[in-house]
Design a protein around this motif. Structure first.
Motif, short mmCIF file in Angstrom:
data_model
loop_
_atom_site.label_atom_id
_atom_site.label_comp_id
_atom_site.label_asym_id
_atom_site.label_seq_id
_atom_site.Cartn_x
_atom_site.Cartn_y
_atom_site.Cartn_z
N VAL A 479 -2.37 -4.57 3.75
CA VAL A 479 -1.79 -3.33 4.28
C VAL A 479 -1.08 -3.61 5.60
O VAL A 479 0.08 -3.18 5.80
CB VAL A 479 -2.88 -2.26 4.47
CG1 VAL A 479 -2.33 -1.06 5.24
CG2 VAL A 479 -3.42 -1.80 3.11
N GLU A 480 -1.73 -4.35 6.51
CA GLU A 480 -1.11 -4.60 7.81
C GLU A 480 0.15 -5.46 7.66
O GLU A 480 1.16 -5.21 8.33
CB GLU A 480 -2.11 -5.30 8.73
CG GLU A 480 -1.80 -5.19 10.21
CD GLU A 480 -0.60 -6.03 10.66
OE1 GLU A 480 0.13 -5.57 11.57
OE2 GLU A 480 -0.40 -7.15 10.10
N LEU A 494 4.16 2.32 5.17
CA LEU A 494 2.77 2.60 4.77
C LEU A 494 2.68 3.05 3.33
O LEU A 494 1.75 2.68 2.61
CB LEU A 494 2.18 3.67 5.71
CG LEU A 494 0.73 4.09 5.41
CD1 LEU A 494 -0.22 2.90 5.51
CD2 LEU A 494 0.28 5.20 6.37
N ALA A 497 2.67 0.16 1.02
CA ALA A 497 1.45 -0.63 1.21
C ALA A 497 0.28 0.02 0.47
O ALA A 497 -0.50 -0.66 -0.22
CB ALA A 497 1.12 -0.77 2.69
N LEU A 498 0.17 1.36 0.60
CA LEU A 498 -0.91 2.06 -0.09
C LEU A 498 -0.70 2.03 -1.60
O LEU A 498 -1.66 1.96 -2.37
CB LEU A 498 -0.99 3.51 0.41
CG LEU A 498 -1.35 3.70 1.89
CD1 LEU A 498 -1.35 5.16 2.27
CD2 LEU A 498 -2.71 3.07 2.20
N GLU A 500 0.64 -0.41 -3.25
CA GLU A 500 0.27 -1.76 -3.67
C GLU A 500 -1.23 -1.86 -3.94
O GLU A 500 -1.66 -2.34 -5.00
CB GLU A 500 0.68 -2.77 -2.59
CG GLU A 500 -0.02 -4.12 -2.64
CD GLU A 500 0.29 -4.93 -3.88
OE1 GLU A 500 -0.51 -5.84 -4.20
OE2 GLU A 500 1.31 -4.67 -4.55
N ILE A 501 -2.04 -1.40 -2.98
CA ILE A 501 -3.49 -1.54 -3.18
C ILE A 501 -4.00 -0.56 -4.24
O ILE A 501 -4.97 -0.86 -4.96
CB ILE A 501 -4.26 -1.35 -1.85
CG1 ILE A 501 -4.05 0.06 -1.26
CG2 ILE A 501 -3.86 -2.42 -0.85
CD1 ILE A 501 -4.93 0.34 -0.05
N CYS A 517 -9.97 3.02 2.05
CA CYS A 517 -8.69 2.90 2.77
C CYS A 517 -7.79 4.10 2.49
O CYS A 517 -7.16 4.65 3.40
CB CYS A 517 -7.99 1.61 2.36
SG CYS A 517 -6.51 1.25 3.33
N ALA A 521 -6.19 7.05 4.94
CA ALA A 521 -4.75 7.36 4.99
C ALA A 521 -4.51 8.85 4.83
O ALA A 521 -3.53 9.40 5.36
CB ALA A 521 -4.00 6.59 3.90
N TRP A 529 -4.06 1.70 11.36
CA TRP A 529 -3.02 0.67 11.30
C TRP A 529 -1.88 0.93 12.28
O TRP A 529 -0.91 0.21 12.30
CB TRP A 529 -2.44 0.61 9.88
CG TRP A 529 -2.41 1.95 9.22
CD1 TRP A 529 -1.51 2.93 9.41
CD2 TRP A 529 -3.39 2.44 8.32
NE1 TRP A 529 -1.85 4.02 8.67
CE2 TRP A 529 -3.00 3.75 7.98
CE3 TRP A 529 -4.55 1.90 7.76
CZ2 TRP A 529 -3.73 4.53 7.10
CZ3 TRP A 529 -5.26 2.67 6.89
CH2 TRP A 529 -4.87 3.98 6.57
#
Length: 531
Positions: A479-480, A494, A497-498, A500-501, A517, A521, A529
């Motif tokens: 994420v970072e 962001l 990134a979210l 992706e996970i 996580c 968010a 983050w």
């Protein structure tokens, strides 16, 4: 009927049990009230001596002593039926019960005496008590019956029968009854109290042993009665508080408690609760010595009980923890210093990697911050979280072994270059494995690029084989990295990134970690983050 004749001889009763109007004058005059009081005492002692006290209390055993007392006819004879009732009742009593006159003639005896002596009633009734019972021609020295005759009062004594090796309790009461000759009649009860004496002796030995242990204890031990007077004060209490046993025994508790405010109120409330049956352990309070100096005290207290299981006081065990608290404070300060030094060392190691890769400066600290938020969202213990944060702060330390040119290359890496980068978890492990962390920091660093489906590196671990801390670190790291700028690409943002996970939840990344996580968010107050 045969049994009644065996127990009672009417001729003997008419001879001995009459109530003449005129009798030889006694030096004491007995009123009816005095006689009644005497009978009440007989009932009370009988109740103490045996469990059949209720039988004695509710029977007419005492009526023969009162029968005809105020009758004016001469030679009023106590009814035979009354004596039969008396005989039947006293035969049920397990200890010796008999009536004797002041010349020591036995007038009535129960079956317990007959069985013990192996004699028949005619061998006992009317006979000389010292002869029948003790084989003596006259009362033995200290005979309780002789004493009762002399002082004209009830006598209770304990005797040791050396011939049989038993202890006896003898209780003698003068009655209002007199024989035809005018001799006073006495109620005599004797029971074997050997077991009780042995039990008392054992209890005294146990008490002495207990007192010895109390005195030998290195902890201060003292006891208080319900009025707060000191009943026990051991040597350790003398040393701790400065007051001697001689000064405090039987006196109100010295002012050893200097607690004030809320602590004083809690202490007072605790005392009342102890007297209601509660116990307390390790209660800290401020104590005061005789010289006025203050000490830190840890006290435990419990109620004391008497023989009837009633609360009679409080037992307190106290320890002087002044030095311990001072040592604990010094240790706390030392640990705080060590933690600060440790944090400084961790930061120093982290900065080494960042200096070789200025484009990712601050990455490890930001990852550590995200890890901290996820771990707390998942409810991990603080100790485990602390180890995770340390590992996250150092997770890229292995990049010190990677050429700077590769770390700072602005274009896409070749396969060979990427393979060199992939070696940094192992290099980080090799650097950290010799450091004795209280957590598995080196292994967390080694596994932070492993993936749930086994596609990660360097060992291709799967699922639960990967440490939970490493699974958290993996999500935070991705994420970072995606929300940060790189020299070869701009930030993905962001949202990507979210995504992706989320899309690889349970495939590459641990499902519980991803869920935690995503919850963070969705909470506007939780943005770990963003620095």
């Amino acid at each position: 009927m045969a049994k009644e004749k065996h127990l009672i001889d009417l001729t003997e009763f008419r001879k001995y049990y009459t109530k003449p109007t005129e009798v030889p004058k006694s030096k004491h005059e007995y009123s009816e009230e005095t006689v009644k009081e005497s009978i009440v005492k007989i009932q009370e002692i009988a109740k103490e001596l045996t469990h059949i006290g209720e039988v004695l209390q509710h029977s007419n055993i005492c009526q023969p002593f009162l029968a005809g007392y105020n009758q004016k006819t001469s030679d009023q004879i106590v009814p035979l039926s009354a004596w039969l009732e008396v005989q039947q009742i006293i035969n049920a009593i397990p200890f010796y019960v008999f009536l004797v006159d002041e010349r020591y003639h036995i007038l009535m005896a129960n079956e317990a005496i007959m069985r013990s002596l192996g004699l028949k009633p005619e061998q006992v009734i009317g006979k000389h008590c010292p002869k029948v019972i003790h084989g003596l021609s006259k009362p033995f020295p200290g005979c309780p019956l002789e004493k009762s005759v002399q002082i004209d009062q009830a006598v209770e004594t304990e005797l040791f029968d050396s011939n049989n090796g038993v202890w006896l309790q003898s209780v003698i009461y003068p009655t209002s009854l007199r024989t035809q000759e005018g001799w006073r009649v006495y109620l005599h009860m004797v029971r074997d109290i050997t077991e009780q004496k042995l039990a008392i002796s054992a209890m005294r030995e146990n008490n002495q042993t207990l007192l010895t242990l109390i005195q030998a204890s290195p902890l201060a031990i003292f006891a208080l009665d319900k009025e707060n007077n000191v009943t026990i004060w051991n040597y350790a209490a003398e040393r701790m508080f400065g007051w001697s046993e001689y000064e405090v025994l039987g006196q109100p508790l010295p002012p050893i408690d200097k607690s004030n405010g809320e602590q004083k109120r809690r202490t007072d409330a605790a005392r009342e609760r102890i007297l209601r049956g509660e116990s307390f352990t390790d209660v800290e309070l401020i104590g005061q010595r005789k010289d006025g100096s203050l000490i830190d005290v840890s006290a435990s207290a419990a109620p004391l009980y008497d023989g009837d299981s009633n609360i009679s006081g409080i037992m307190v065990i106290a320890a002087d923890i002044t030095e311990k608290k001072r040592a604990d404070e010094e240790l706390r300060c030392s640990l705080e210093t060590l933690k600060r030094n440790f944090s400084g060392i961790v930061e120093a190691l982290s900065s080494i990697a960042e200096k070789r890769d200025p484009y990712t400066a601050g990455h490890q600290r930001r990852v550590a911050k995200i890890c901290l938020a996820i771990a707390r969202e998942m409810g991990l213990p603080e100790g485990q979280i602390e180890g995770l944060v340390v590992a996250a702060t150092l997770h890229d330390i292995g990049k010190v072994s990677t050429p700077v040119e590769i770390l700072t290359k602005p274009s896409k890496l070749t396969e060979l270059e990427f393979n060199l980068i992939k070696g940094h978890p192992q290099h980080g492990y090799d650097i950290l494995k010799t450091v004795e962390f209280p957590w598995p920091v080196a292994k967390i660093v080694l596994q932070h690029h492993e993936r749930m489906n086994g596609s990660g590196y360097p060992s291709g671990l799967q699922g639960e084989d990967i440490l939970l801390e490493a699974r958290i670190l993996a999500v935070a790291d991705v994420v970072e990295a995606m929300i940060s700028h790189r020299p070869y690409r701009p930030s993905h943002g962001l949202e990507k990134a979210l995504a992706e996970i989320y899309q690889n939840k349970g495939i590459l990344y641990d499902s519980q970690v991803v869920d935690a996580c995503l919850r963070l968010a969705s909470d506007s107050n939780q943005e770990p983050w963003r620095i």
